[in-house]
Design a protein around this motif. Structure first.
Motif, PDB file in Angstrom:
ATOM      1  N   GLY A   1     -17.022 -30.366  41.261  1.00  0.00           N
ATOM      2  CA  GLY A   1     -16.088 -31.183  40.476  1.00  0.00           C
ATOM      3  C   GLY A   1     -16.065 -30.743  39.020  1.00  0.00           C
TER       4      GLY A   1
ATOM      5  N   GLY B   1     -13.589 -34.448  34.263  1.00  0.00           N
ATOM      6  CA  GLY B   1     -14.473 -35.610  34.241  1.00  0.00           C
ATOM      7  C   GLY B   1     -15.945 -35.272  34.055  1.00  0.00           C
TER       8      GLY B   1
ATOM      9  N   THR C   1      -9.692 -26.845  41.381  1.00  0.00           N
ATOM     10  CA  THR C   1      -8.867 -26.255  40.331  1.00  0.00           C
ATOM     11  C   THR C   1      -9.774 -25.423  39.429  1.00  0.00           C
TER      12      THR C   1
ATOM     13  N   ILE D   1     -12.995 -24.011  45.582  1.00  0.00           N
ATOM     14  CA  ILE D   1     -12.984 -24.474  46.973  1.00  0.00           C
ATOM     15  C   ILE D   1     -12.336 -25.856  47.031  1.00  0.00           C
ATOM     16  N   ASP D   2     -11.396 -26.016  47.987  1.00  0.00           N
ATOM     17  CA  ASP D   2     -10.815 -27.335  48.235  1.00  0.00           C
ATOM     18  C   ASP D   2     -11.603 -27.995  49.361  1.00  0.00           C
TER      19      ASP D   2
ATOM     20  N   ASN E   1     -11.029 -30.534  50.960  1.00  0.00           N
ATOM     21  CA  ASN E   1     -10.213 -31.080  52.047  1.00  0.00           C
ATOM     22  C   ASN E   1      -9.965 -30.054  53.151  1.00  0.00           C
TER      23      ASN E   1
ATOM     24  N   VAL F   1     -23.766 -37.688  42.732  1.00  0.00           N
ATOM     25  CA  VAL F   1     -23.148 -38.784  41.985  1.00  0.00           C
ATOM     26  C   VAL F   1     -22.522 -39.763  42.969  1.00  0.00           C
TER      27      VAL F   1
ATOM     28  N   TYR G   1     -13.338 -45.650  49.658  1.00  0.00           N
ATOM     29  CA  TYR G   1     -14.259 -45.216  48.597  1.00  0.00           C
ATOM     30  C   TYR G   1     -15.637 -45.874  48.735  1.00  0.00           C
TER      31      TYR G   1
ATOM     32  N   LYS H   1     -19.208 -43.920  49.545  1.00  0.00           N
ATOM     33  CA  LYS H   1     -20.355 -43.867  48.632  1.00  0.00           C
ATOM     34  C   LYS H   1     -21.590 -44.488  49.276  1.00  0.00           C
TER      35      LYS H   1
ATOM     36  N   MET I   1     -16.594 -44.624  33.575  1.00  0.00           N
ATOM     37  CA  MET I   1     -16.429 -43.513  32.622  1.00  0.00           C
ATOM     38  C   MET I   1     -14.957 -43.309  32.306  1.00  0.00           C
TER      39      MET I   1
ATOM     40  N   THR J   1     -12.526 -41.234  32.468  1.00  0.00           N
ATOM     41  CA  THR J   1     -12.052 -39.987  33.090  1.00  0.00           C
ATOM     42  C   THR J   1     -10.714 -40.252  33.784  1.00  0.00           C
ATOM     43  N   ASP J   2     -10.175 -39.181  34.375  1.00  0.00           N
ATOM     44  CA  ASP J   2      -8.908 -39.314  35.112  1.00  0.00           C
ATOM     45  C   ASP J   2      -9.036 -40.303  36.267  1.00  0.00           C
ATOM     46  N   MET J   3     -10.245 -40.414  36.822  1.00  0.00           N
ATOM     47  CA  MET J   3     -10.416 -41.343  37.943  1.00  0.00           C
ATOM     48  C   MET J   3     -10.131 -42.784  37.494  1.00  0.00           C
ATOM     49  N   GLN J   4     -10.600 -43.133  36.301  1.00  0.00           N
ATOM     50  CA  GLN J   4     -10.315 -44.487  35.792  1.00  0.00           C
ATOM     51  C   GLN J   4      -8.823 -44.657  35.501  1.00  0.00           C
TER      52      GLN J   4
END
Ligand SMILES: NC(=O)c1ccc[n+]([C@@H]2O[C@H](COP(=O)([O-])OP(=O)(O)OC[C@H]3O[C@@H](n4cnc5c(N)ncnc54)[C@H](OP(=O)(O)O)[C@@H]3O)[C@@H](O)[C@H]2O)c1
Length: 243
Positions: free
Chosen positions: A8, A12, A32, A46-47, A49, A130, A145, A149, A180, A182-185
């Motif tokens: 990752g 983030g 990416t 590596i993707d 998915n 994480v 999600y 986790k 945090m 980040t883009d996730m938020q």
């Protein structure tokens, strides 16, 4: 010498880890490409998915270094996705699979390849995955999600038992990074209230400055994984480090 595998790494927390571990040899793994300004030792794209061929690709990642006996080797599993944010009654099989491939299958395969590749390495070997408070606290709209986790927490608990039996044990733990900026938020704040009734609370985390920067949390990651007593705890929480 310290080798740090970071997933990752494009955004983030993973990206912030590139910064805080800049004096070490970083092997970044990201879907990416990472920002070119980071001076990493090796970069792999590596993707997660695409599970076909994943094990072979990860084998290549770990075989890319030739550590000396007393070198330290760390793996930080940071890649993750909250998507899709939907009520359980709406989640499709494909939705679950897409989430679990990134949040569960990829860390499982990374941990597997790490264990096997460095089986005979006698230097320090450490894994920090994480996770999230969502592993133990249910959140409406986060069926995929939360369950992913919870799965990765249990996976790590099993790893802790199994790797204790190796000739050269591996230390591992999970980390709950808190909220945090980040883009996730940002993605979470864009969710609609029908799927995610808590959306206003998450918007207020941003507006009231309650989100930690990814850099602050990455410094906590470094503190945890480099500590002499790393892995005495099974689960580390950012709240024990940042008030
Ligand atoms: N942000 C929070 O408040 C928060 C709270 C609790 C736990 N966490 C956990 O903290 C970790 C880091 O989160 P973050 O906030 O840094 O997330 P982020 O900013 O959204 O970044 C997610 C990272 O995961 C990668 N990723 C996503 N899908 C992937 C795929 N299919 N294959 C490979 N890589 C993929 C992304 O790569 P691309 O750039 O290619 O998309 C990106 O590098 C995650 O495990 C997350 O669950 C975050």
């Amino acid at each position: 010498m310290r080798y740090i595998f970071i997933t990752g790494a494009s955004r983030g927390l993973g990206e912030a880890c590139l910064d805080v571990f800049r004096d070490d040899r970083i092997i970044s793994v990201s879907r990416t490409s990472i920002d070119k300004s980071y001076n990493v030792y090796k970069e792999f794209n590596i993707d997660f998915n695409e599970e076909s061929g994943l094990e072979e690709k990860l084998n290549e990642v770990f075989q890319s270094i030739s550590p000396s006996t007393d070198d330290e080797i760390y793996l930080i599993n940071s890649a993750g996705t909250v998507a899709p944010v939907k009520q359980v009654r709406e989640l499709t099989a494909e939705d679950y699979l897409k989430n679990y491939k990134v949040n569960v299958l990829a860390p499982a395969m990374l941990i597997k390849q790490f264990i096997n590749t460095f089986e005979n390495h006698s230097g320090k070997k450490r894994i920090l995955t994480v996770s999230s408070g969502a592993a133990i606290n249910p959140v409406e709209g986060w069926g995929a999600y939360c369950s992913s986790k919870a799965a990765v927490n249990m996976l790590d608990s099993v790893v802790r038992l199994e790797t204790g039996r190796l000739d050269y044990p591996i230390q591992s733990a999970v980390f709950s990074p808190g909220v945090m900026d980040t883009d996730m938020q940002a993605e979470i704040r864009q969710s609609d209230e029908t799927s995610f009734p808590d959306v206003e609370r998450f918007k207020s985390y941003k507006s009231s400055g309650k989100l930690n920067s990814a850099f602050t949390v990455a410094e906590v990651v470094k503190k945890i994984i480099t500590a002499d007593d790393f892995s005495e705890e099974a689960v580390y929480n950012v709240s024990d480090y940042v008030k």
